[in-house]
Scaffold this active site. Structure first.
Site, PDB file in Angstrom:
ATOM      1  N   ALA A  99      10.002   2.401  -1.455  1.00  0.00           N
ATOM      2  CA  ALA A  99       9.843   3.249  -2.643  1.00  0.00           C
ATOM      3  C   ALA A  99      10.937   4.324  -2.684  1.00  0.00           C
ATOM      4  O   ALA A  99      11.496   4.611  -3.745  1.00  0.00           O
ATOM      5  CB  ALA A  99       8.461   3.896  -2.653  1.00  0.00           C
ATOM      6  N   GLY A 131       6.494   1.083   5.687  1.00  0.00           N
ATOM      7  CA  GLY A 131       7.402   0.157   5.009  1.00  0.00           C
ATOM      8  C   GLY A 131       7.469   0.401   3.509  1.00  0.00           C
ATOM      9  O   GLY A 131       8.542   0.409   2.909  1.00  0.00           O
ATOM     10  N   CYS A 132       6.314   0.621   2.904  1.00  0.00           N
ATOM     11  CA  CYS A 132       6.261   0.838   1.459  1.00  0.00           C
ATOM     12  C   CYS A 132       6.921   2.163   1.081  1.00  0.00           C
ATOM     13  O   CYS A 132       7.563   2.270   0.041  1.00  0.00           O
ATOM     14  CB  CYS A 132       4.823   0.776   0.966  1.00  0.00           C
ATOM     15  SG  CYS A 132       4.072  -0.851   1.240  1.00  0.00           S
ATOM     16  N   THR A 133       6.769   3.164   1.935  1.00  0.00           N
ATOM     17  CA  THR A 133       7.419   4.453   1.683  1.00  0.00           C
ATOM     18  C   THR A 133       8.928   4.289   1.737  1.00  0.00           C
ATOM     19  O   THR A 133       9.650   4.784   0.862  1.00  0.00           O
ATOM     20  CB  THR A 133       6.937   5.509   2.709  1.00  0.00           C
ATOM     21  OG1 THR A 133       5.529   5.689   2.534  1.00  0.00           O
ATOM     22  CG2 THR A 133       7.650   6.836   2.510  1.00  0.00           C
ATOM     23  N   ALA A 155       0.820  -1.217   0.000  1.00  0.00           N
ATOM     24  CA  ALA A 155       0.000   0.000   0.000  1.00  0.00           C
ATOM     25  C   ALA A 155       0.849   1.261   0.000  1.00  0.00           C
ATOM     26  O   ALA A 155       1.768   1.391   0.803  1.00  0.00           O
ATOM     27  CB  ALA A 155      -0.924   0.010   1.219  1.00  0.00           C
TER      28      ALA A 155
END
Length: 155
Positions: free
Chosen positions: A50, A45-47, A40
């Site tokens: 990315a 974590g995804c930030t 998401a």
């Protein structure tokens, strides 16, 4: 859910992009493509993952690798994520999760000790002929790009 293995053809896809229009696997024929699947946009974590790809993009591009991120988020959320984090590569929206499933990046996973169904943080590298060059599943958001570069012989 079946996972991809090295040297098998990567499943073709065409998905809407945060940059407008659609992006297909075939757009990258002749180049190496790093596809990272993440649960998401705008989560911690995804930030982190990315932004690691953003910060490593120049080195990857120099070595002939392009990067795209794929999540089940709608394009509108991806646009906000790109703007907020100054991401410099396309993010693709797979709202029906068909590409996530085709790449083995959606299914049962452990989350805080419970079995849940969702996006499995994964990275697939596709070679210039469209075959799987590297397939990593259940990767950690932190330090993943560094280990990926090492696995590709770029570190």
């Amino acid at each position: 859910m079946s996972r991809l293995t090295v040297s098998e053809p990567a499943p073709d896809f065409t998905l809407p992009s945060n940059e407008g229009g659609e992006v297909s696997l075939s757009d990258y024929r002749g180049r190496h493509l790093v596809i990272f699947f993440y649960p998401a946009a705008m989560t911690p974590g995804c930030t982190k993952e990315a932004c690691d790809f953003r910060d490593s993009l120049a080195g990857l591009a120099e070595a002939g690798y392009d990067v795209v991120g794929i999540s089940p988020d709608p394009v509108s959320k991806l646009e906000k994520f790109v703007e907020k984090e100054s991401l410099t590569y396309p993010l693709l929206a797979d709202e029906d999760k068909s590409v996530l499933e085709a790449y083995g990046a959606y299914g049962e996973k452990k989350l805080y000790g419970k079995t849940v169904v969702g996006v499995i943080r994964s990275t697939i590298v596709v070679d210039p002929e469209g075959k799987v060059e590297l397939a990593k599943y259940n990767v950690k958001a932190t330090g993943h790009v560094a280990s990926l570069k090492k696995a590709l012989g770029l570190a």
